[in-house]
Write an enzyme that holds these catalytic residues in place. Structure first.
Site, PDB file in Angstrom:
ATOM      1  N   ASN A 162       1.007  -0.793   0.083  1.00 28.51           N
ATOM      2  CA  ASN A 162       0.066  -0.200  -0.067  1.00 28.51           C
ATOM      3  C   ASN A 162       0.510   1.484   0.271  1.00 28.51           C
ATOM      4  O   ASN A 162       1.445   1.578   0.642  1.00 28.51           O
ATOM      5  CB  ASN A 162      -0.711   0.128   1.323  1.00 28.51           C
ATOM      6  CG  ASN A 162      -1.431   1.503   1.226  1.00 28.51           C
ATOM      7  OD1 ASN A 162      -2.426   2.339   0.650  1.00 28.51           O
ATOM      8  ND2 ASN A 162      -3.044   1.241   1.959  1.00 28.51           N
ATOM      9  N   TRP A 164      -0.226   4.136   0.653  1.00 26.00           N
ATOM     10  CA  TRP A 164      -0.403   5.054   1.782  1.00 26.00           C
ATOM     11  C   TRP A 164       0.985   5.459   2.764  1.00 26.00           C
ATOM     12  O   TRP A 164       1.454   6.021   3.908  1.00 26.00           O
ATOM     13  CB  TRP A 164      -1.559   5.152   2.105  1.00 26.00           C
ATOM     14  CG  TRP A 164      -2.380   5.285   3.441  1.00 26.00           C
ATOM     15  CD1 TRP A 164      -3.203   6.665   3.412  1.00 26.00           C
ATOM     16  CD2 TRP A 164      -2.381   5.500   5.062  1.00 26.00           C
ATOM     17  NE1 TRP A 164      -2.846   6.960   4.711  1.00 26.00           N
ATOM     18  CE2 TRP A 164      -2.545   6.727   5.645  1.00 26.00           C
ATOM     19  CE3 TRP A 164      -0.981   4.529   5.963  1.00 26.00           C
ATOM     20  CZ2 TRP A 164      -2.304   7.344   6.764  1.00 26.00           C
ATOM     21  CZ3 TRP A 164      -0.437   4.944   7.550  1.00 26.00           C
ATOM     22  CH2 TRP A 164      -1.640   6.015   7.761  1.00 26.00           C
ATOM     23  N   HIS A 283     -12.287   8.894  -1.904  1.00 23.39           N
ATOM     24  CA  HIS A 283     -11.966   7.177  -3.180  1.00 23.39           C
ATOM     25  C   HIS A 283     -13.193   7.976  -3.574  1.00 23.39           C
ATOM     26  O   HIS A 283     -14.188   7.420  -4.006  1.00 23.39           O
ATOM     27  CB  HIS A 283     -12.446   6.249  -2.186  1.00 23.39           C
ATOM     28  CG  HIS A 283     -11.216   6.186  -1.763  1.00 23.39           C
ATOM     29  ND1 HIS A 283     -10.872   5.400  -0.440  1.00 23.39           N
ATOM     30  CD2 HIS A 283     -10.006   6.915  -1.044  1.00 23.39           C
ATOM     31  CE1 HIS A 283      -9.575   5.121  -0.759  1.00 23.39           C
ATOM     32  NE2 HIS A 283      -8.639   5.985  -0.619  1.00 23.39           N
ATOM     33  N   TYR A 292     -11.818   9.847   6.668  1.00 21.13           N
ATOM     34  CA  TYR A 292     -10.729  10.744   6.342  1.00 21.13           C
ATOM     35  C   TYR A 292     -11.403  12.607   6.370  1.00 21.13           C
ATOM     36  O   TYR A 292      -9.825  12.656   6.320  1.00 21.13           O
ATOM     37  CB  TYR A 292     -11.029  10.714   4.276  1.00 21.13           C
ATOM     38  CG  TYR A 292     -10.205   9.608   3.597  1.00 21.13           C
ATOM     39  CD1 TYR A 292      -8.675   8.958   3.949  1.00 21.13           C
ATOM     40  CD2 TYR A 292     -10.926   8.499   3.619  1.00 21.13           C
ATOM     41  CE1 TYR A 292      -7.931   8.078   2.906  1.00 21.13           C
ATOM     42  CE2 TYR A 292     -10.045   6.959   3.171  1.00 21.13           C
ATOM     43  CZ  TYR A 292      -8.693   6.974   3.016  1.00 21.13           C
ATOM     44  OH  TYR A 292      -8.205   5.436   2.844  1.00 21.13           O
ATOM     45  N   ARG A 346     -14.851   2.506   5.655  1.00 21.47           N
ATOM     46  CA  ARG A 346     -14.513   0.771   6.062  1.00 21.47           C
ATOM     47  C   ARG A 346     -14.411   0.869   7.519  1.00 21.47           C
ATOM     48  O   ARG A 346     -13.538  -0.057   8.166  1.00 21.47           O
ATOM     49  CB  ARG A 346     -13.046   0.794   5.047  1.00 21.47           C
ATOM     50  CG  ARG A 346     -12.156   0.895   5.375  1.00 21.47           C
ATOM     51  CD  ARG A 346     -10.966   0.110   4.038  1.00 21.47           C
ATOM     52  NE  ARG A 346      -9.955   0.867   4.074  1.00 21.47           N
ATOM     53  CZ  ARG A 346      -9.281   2.323   3.808  1.00 21.47           C
ATOM     54  NH1 ARG A 346     -10.300   3.285   2.634  1.00 21.47           N
ATOM     55  NH2 ARG A 346      -8.223   2.586   3.717  1.00 21.47           N
ATOM     56  N   ARG A 350     -12.705  -2.016  12.022  1.00 15.83           N
ATOM     57  CA  ARG A 350     -11.352  -1.774  12.721  1.00 15.83           C
ATOM     58  C   ARG A 350     -11.778  -2.048  14.429  1.00 15.83           C
ATOM     59  O   ARG A 350     -12.648  -0.656  14.959  1.00 15.83           O
ATOM     60  CB  ARG A 350     -10.375  -0.224  12.398  1.00 15.83           C
ATOM     61  CG  ARG A 350     -10.212   0.157  11.006  1.00 15.83           C
ATOM     62  CD  ARG A 350      -9.603   0.468  10.650  1.00 15.83           C
ATOM     63  NE  ARG A 350      -9.313   0.827   8.903  1.00 15.83           N
ATOM     64  CZ  ARG A 350      -8.770   2.084   8.449  1.00 15.83           C
ATOM     65  NH1 ARG A 350      -8.497   3.062   9.066  1.00 15.83           N
ATOM     66  NH2 ARG A 350      -8.313   1.502   6.934  1.00 15.83           N
ATOM     67  N   ASP A 557     -40.912  14.132  17.375  1.00 16.75           N
ATOM     68  CA  ASP A 557     -40.483  12.228  18.073  1.00 16.75           C
ATOM     69  C   ASP A 557     -40.872  11.476  17.683  1.00 16.75           C
ATOM     70  O   ASP A 557     -40.840  10.341  18.095  1.00 16.75           O
ATOM     71  CB  ASP A 557     -40.785  12.687  19.080  1.00 16.75           C
ATOM     72  CG  ASP A 557     -39.836  13.223  20.194  1.00 16.75           C
ATOM     73  OD1 ASP A 557     -39.007  14.424  19.880  1.00 16.75           O
ATOM     74  OD2 ASP A 557     -40.692  14.468  21.083  1.00 16.75           O
TER      75      ASP A 557
END
Length: 806
Positions: A162, A164, A283, A292, A346, A350, A557
């Site tokens: 990657n 990144w 993206h 991001y 995504r 994690r 409500d």
């Protein structure tokens, strides 16, 4: 500052070309000793001064009161984190600096190695830790840096996996470690470090091996890497390039991170970044405020702090847009310390990002911004941060944040500026197909997608089961602040996310990710200054023939949930009323007032249901009796099942209650209608069942409409030209008509974002115009008035007018 352009200077001398400094100054995040205070707040002309600023961000700076219990606890956390990070650190190894990070195929092993070194270096630099100024640890860290440069990172090594990691992740961590260890490095090692970083990240405008234009959060990350490296090399030219890259001067502003994508005057870019309605895309078409977006805000706040008061300060007038990022792009998407998962991409898959961690990043960023926005904005940010910190009783911000942010937060909490108070608002983000509804006792988010927006992201083997994240998922936030934490995303049934209409069954990992819909209709309208909103989507499911029209009419409500035209050529189709991770595994479920069994494994068909109540969640009213299915289950899973990259293999088990309506196999024109009453008591739910506060007016393939009985408010989503009682539309539109005394307020929008105008006929005589938004015109008809609203170029935004009976 640049040796090549300033004869007679060296890397560590006065920054070359320093001119008169601007009015902006860097206000320290924390009280510091007088000398350091002068360096942090005054005119900074030396690289040493800029290093001090960055060092203070990482350590809190000198002068910390170690007798203060909060400070002492934070210092202890740093020490414990370093102890954990240093385990296995062995520069004599040949396969990896750490025994669990030996891969030469997974680039995150390289980033994680540098992150661990930076964590240990932080403890070494912070007074009061067991590791502080330890010469043996210093030598171990230096040997660790040397090992990484020799074996993994630099011009002599070929990148893998990657980009990144090589250009951002590794470089950020190595830059921090270098600032922390600066005085111990020596010239040769420092040159080697800065050369290695420049090998991967030489230009603040470009990234990846093929040198693509950097956009959105990636551009700010790249700028941060280049800026820190420039400070370490005394390179003023590179700091100027960083400043200009934030505005994309080289690209005529096409990819400026400061300008709104839909209001900028520069060349057309990728569309990544912030929009004027608060949406953030990365993206290309993924909603990403909580991923991001928060990282962009976080790193930009650090860069602004670094450059403030210098000749490289950011003077772009679009910097003022940051105010609206906070107000429109983050505040409506935060709920008592949590960030709505529909805009986290995504990252929801994690384990390290659960438990309100993403919101912590937002709070820290806004804390850094406060000194740079004095006056009314500074007070508003102070009020907002005070609210965010105090309302999150699930996770104590002061017990988890970094030292610099801790001191800044305590100053905010001690300030005379009052907390904002709970957010009560209805906010729609038409540029990313999301809506947020905030009431005093709950918040609710709706996640849709369309021809303009992707359904979900699953790259790098992450977020593998998010198939229905945007198929009308409803996120309900109550006083159970940990509901979407504590292993929600691996354990929830991904085929039955609340609010969705789906073909039963599971799909392949990552099936359909990064897919747009063939349908254009997604969005709605909101009545300004109220918590009244109409929202909807035309669902055309990925991977099947399933189609449906879905609406959520958020009326204070009560949320009226309407579905029609539910059809599929094959498969069993379900609409999920609720799927709740239970705080109390035996939380009571009342079905028409009778308690259902609370045992795990309970499953039942519930016939002719008129109302339901789930303890700790709220009520559900079915004005027309309906057959539902109910299930209690203990669901066991691992994070690895949804994230091969960062997941863990430890099984986790959580209790769930799921309720759904079965539309049968291959339905043709099925539908649903219920009222959701979040946080309502069982008694209120029972009363509303006897006298529903909202009635269905239309549920066809042309229009959904409901009326609130208390005031006659009419809310309608027109999928095509049609009529709902006194209201007609010439085509797709979302409309609210609210009578109030002698006035009628009308809000409308084009959720397809394709129409040049929307024409409504309101069959109410005797109405005249009091006020109208630009582009809205009213003409009398034989039965009432005709409203014509220009909608071209509005991208789904609401237009409003007020009428009055003569």
């Amino acid at each position: 500052m640049n040796p090549s352009s300033t004869p007679g200077t060296t890397r560590r001398t006065v920054l070359a070309g320093a001119a008169a400094l601007g009015a902006a100054v860097a206000v320290p995040l924390a009280p510091v000793a007088p000398a350091a205070h002068a360096a942090a707040t005054g005119a900074v002309e030396t690289a040493a001064g800029l290093r001090t600023r960055w060092h203070t961000l990482l350590t809190g700076g000198p002068g910390l009161d170690l007798t203060d219990s909060r400070i002492a606890a934070a210092v202890a956390r740093i020490g414990r984190a370093a102890t954990t990070a240093a385990k296995g650190l062995d520069p004599t190894r040949t396969d990896g600096l750490f025994p669990d990070l030996t891969s030469t195929a997974l680039s995150n092993h390289v980033t994680t190695s540098f992150k661990r070194l930076a964590t240990v270096a932080t403890a070494w630099a912070v007074p009061g830790t067991p590791q502080h100024a330890d010469p043996a640890l210093r030598d171990l860290l230096l040997a660790g840096v040397d090992w990484m440069l020799t074996h993994r990172y630099g011009p002599a090594h070929t990148r893998f996996d990657n980009d990144w990691d090589w250009e951002i992740g590794c470089a950020l961590a190595l830059g921090d470690a270098t600032v922390l260890l600066y005085d111990a490095l020596g010239d040769e090692r420092l040159d080697r470090i800065t050369a290695a970083v420049r090998h991967y990240t030489p230009d603040p405008n470009l990234w990846r091996a093929d040198r693509q234009i950097a956009t959105g959060a990636n551009r700010v990350w790249i700028c941060t890497v280049v800026a820190v490296n420039a400070v370490l090399r005394d390179d003023g030219d590179d700091l100027a390039r960083v400043r200009d890259a934030l505005s994309d001067v080289e690209g005529a502003g096409a990819n400026s991170v400061l300008a709104f994508n839909d209001t900028g005057t520069g060349a057309e870019g990728t569309g990544e970044g912030f929009y004027s309605d608060g949406s953030f895309l990365q993206h290309y078409k993924h909603p990403y405020n909580g991923g991001y977006g928060k990282e962009l805000l976080n790193n930009l706040s650090r860069l602004l702090h670094l450059l403030a008061g210098t000749q490289w300060r950011v003077t772009d007038p679009d910097l003022d847009n940051v105010r609206r990022w906070v107000d429109d792009g983050f505040d409506p998407l935060l709920v008592r310390g949590d960030v709505m998962a529909s805009v986290c991409g995504r990252e929801i898959a994690r384990p390290s990002k659960q438990g309100h961690v993403s919101a912590q990043t937002v709070v820290e960023a806004v804390l850094r911004l406060i000194p740079g926005f004095p006056g009314e904005t500074g007070d508003r940010f102070t009020s907002l941060v005070k609210q965010w910190i105090t309302e999150d009783t699930y996770r104590d911000f002061l017990a988890v944040t970094d030292l610099a942010s801790l001191v800044a937060a305590r100053e905010v909490l001690a300030s005379p500026v009052p907390a904002r108070g709970p957010l009560v608002a209805h906010k729609q983000h038409p540029r990313m197909d999301k809506a947020a509804h905030h009431r005093p006792s709950f918040a609710l988010g709706v996640s849709a997608y369309s021809s303009r927006i992707y359904n979900y992201e699953s790259i790098q083997n992450e977020n593998l089961h998010a198939w229905h994240l945007s198929d009308g998922m409803v996120l309900l936030y109550t006083d159970d602040l940990g509901h979407y934490s504590k292993d929600y995303w691996p354990t929830v049934d991904p085929a039955r996310l609340p609010g969705t209409t789906v073909v039963a069954g599971r799909q392949a990992d990552a099936a359909g990710q990064r897919t747009t819909s063939p349908a254009h209709w997604a969005g709605g309208t909101a009545l300004p200054g109220t918590t009244l909103g109409a929202y909807g989507m035309e669902l055309r499911a990925y991977g099947s023939s399933l189609r449906a029209f879905k609406s959520w009419f958020c009326l204070d409500d009560v949320v009226a949930c309407v579905g029609s035209g539910i059809s599929a050529d094959a498969g069993t189709v379900e609409t999920v009323v609720e799927n709740r991770k239970l705080r109390d595994p035996r939380a009571a479920l009342l079905v028409d007032g009778t308690a259902a069994p609370a045992d795990p494994g309970w499953s039942a068909r519930l016939d002719r249901v008129r109302w339901l109540h789930v303890a700790g969640t709220g009520g559900y009213v079915f004005p027309e009796p309906v057959t539902l299915r109910g299930l209690r289950e203990e669901r066991t899973a691992t994070w690895r099942e949804i994230n091969l990259k960062y997941g863990t293999d430890t099984p986790v088990t959580r209790p769930y209650l799921t309720l759904w309506q079965d539309h049968g196999t291959a339905p043709d024109g099925a539908g649903y209608f219920w009222l959701q009453a979040p946080a309502a008591s069982a008694e209120r739910t029972r009363r509303w069942s006897a006298a529903p506060p909202v009635e269905a007016v239309a549920r066809s393939a042309a229009v959904h409409a409901v009326r609130r009985r208390a005031d006659g408010l009419l809310a309608a989503n027109f999928w095509a030209a049609g009529t709902a009682r006194e209201l007609s539309s010439d085509g797709p539109a979302s409309v609210l008509v609210r009578p109030e005394g002698k006035t009628v307020t009308v809000s409308l929008s084009d959720p397809t974002q394709l129409r040049s105008s929307v024409v409504l006929d309101l069959a109410r005589r005797g109405l005249g115009v009091v006020s109208a938004d630009p582009g809205v015109r009213v003409a009398p008809t034989s039965t009432g008035v005709r409203i014509t609203a220009d909608t071209a170029g509005l991208h789904g935004a609401t237009r409003t007018l007020t009428l009055k009976w003569s």
